[in-house]
Write a protein that holds these residues in place. Structure first.
Motif, PDB file in Angstrom:
ATOM      1  N   SER A  37       0.829  -1.205   0.000  1.00 33.57           N
ATOM      2  CA  SER A  37       0.000   0.000   0.000  1.00 33.57           C
ATOM      3  C   SER A  37       0.860   1.249   0.000  1.00 33.57           C
ATOM      4  N   LEU A  40      -1.678   7.242   2.749  1.00 37.18           N
ATOM      5  CA  LEU A  40      -2.748   8.164   2.364  1.00 37.18           C
ATOM      6  C   LEU A  40      -2.954   9.183   3.467  1.00 37.18           C
ATOM      7  N   GLN A  44      -7.988  11.141   2.242  1.00 38.20           N
ATOM      8  CA  GLN A  44      -7.917  10.104   1.203  1.00 38.20           C
ATOM      9  C   GLN A  44      -8.404   8.758   1.736  1.00 38.20           C
ATOM     10  N   GLU A  45      -8.117   8.480   3.010  1.00 36.95           N
ATOM     11  CA  GLU A  45      -8.570   7.219   3.617  1.00 36.95           C
ATOM     12  C   GLU A  45     -10.096   7.186   3.693  1.00 36.95           C
ATOM     13  N   GLU A  47     -12.082   8.787   1.632  1.00 38.46           N
ATOM     14  CA  GLU A  47     -12.514   8.601   0.239  1.00 38.46           C
ATOM     15  C   GLU A  47     -12.377   7.142  -0.184  1.00 38.46           C
ATOM     16  N   MET A  48     -11.275   6.500   0.215  1.00 38.42           N
ATOM     17  CA  MET A  48     -11.062   5.093  -0.111  1.00 38.42           C
ATOM     18  C   MET A  48     -12.141   4.230   0.550  1.00 38.42           C
ATOM     19  N   SER A  51     -15.324   4.574  -1.416  1.00 28.47           N
ATOM     20  CA  SER A  51     -15.304   3.851  -2.700  1.00 28.47           C
ATOM     21  C   SER A  51     -15.406   2.348  -2.483  1.00 28.47           C
ATOM     22  N   TRP A  52     -14.748   1.834  -1.428  1.00 36.39           N
ATOM     23  CA  TRP A  52     -14.807   0.394  -1.169  1.00 36.39           C
ATOM     24  C   TRP A  52     -16.214  -0.045  -0.784  1.00 36.39           C
TER      25      TRP A  52
END
Length: 188
Positions: A37, A40, A44-45, A47-48, A51-52
């Protein structure tokens, strides 16, 4: 909300409330290397995480160590008011990456808290996740991609019956696979 219970662990959906602790884990250079990895920011975490949770081909559960769950009842009722971050020790994921063959899933496990390693937590979490994937998504084959120097992960998956399928010298990564044997129970 799906919550899976085992003898040593609870698998709970990855909730927004889990992100700050997950972000702290992912600042550790050894975890970044083991999980291939990149670091982030907290934003960003988040956002991740979003998305997941929106991707139907990614399924992530946070691993809770039952010994660390506070309160009388070691079977938590998970809600936004109590996501049991005190018991978070890692995560387990499946990815259905091949649209032409949705019966193959890549699986990953991370036990981030060193005090919860070598207790059988990772093995139980992987077995529970594989059974969930068989029962819910009709997965027939599991695949893992592990860096050649990640001896503890290689040992765990080989113990579970995974066998080497390929090696990438470019990525220094070993791919192991396990057949689900037509829905045979993965967890006893």
């Amino acid at each position: 909300m799906v919550v899976l219970g085992g003898e040593k662990v609870m698998l709970v959906p990855y909730m927004r409330e889990h992100v700050p602790k997950y972000h702290q884990w992912m600042k550790e250079p050894l975890l970044l290397e083991a999980t291939a990895s990149e670091p982030l920011t907290l934003e960003q975490e988040y956002e991740m995480h979003h998305s997941w949770t929106q991707d139907p081909n990614k399924h992530t559960f946070i691993v809770l160590d039952r010994d660390l769950i506070t309160g009388e009842d070691k079977t938590p009722v998970l809600d936004d008011n109590d996501p049991h971050t005190e018991a978070m020790v890692g995560d387990v994921n499946i990815y259905i990456n091949d649209p032409d063959n949705p019966t193959i899933a890549e699986i990953e496990i991370m036990i981030a808290e060193s005090s919860s390693r070598r207790k059988g937590i990772g093995q139980e979490a992987v077995e529970m996740m594989m059974q969930y994937a068989i029962d819910t998504y009709d997965i027939e084959t599991f695949r893992v991609k592990i860096g050649e120097l990640n001896h503890s992960s290689l040992r765990l998956f080989r113990k579970l019956g995974f066998e080497e399928a390929s090696y990438s010298s470019a990525f220094k990564e070993i791919t192991l696979e396990l057949s689900a044997k037509n829905g045979e129970r993965m967890v006893s």
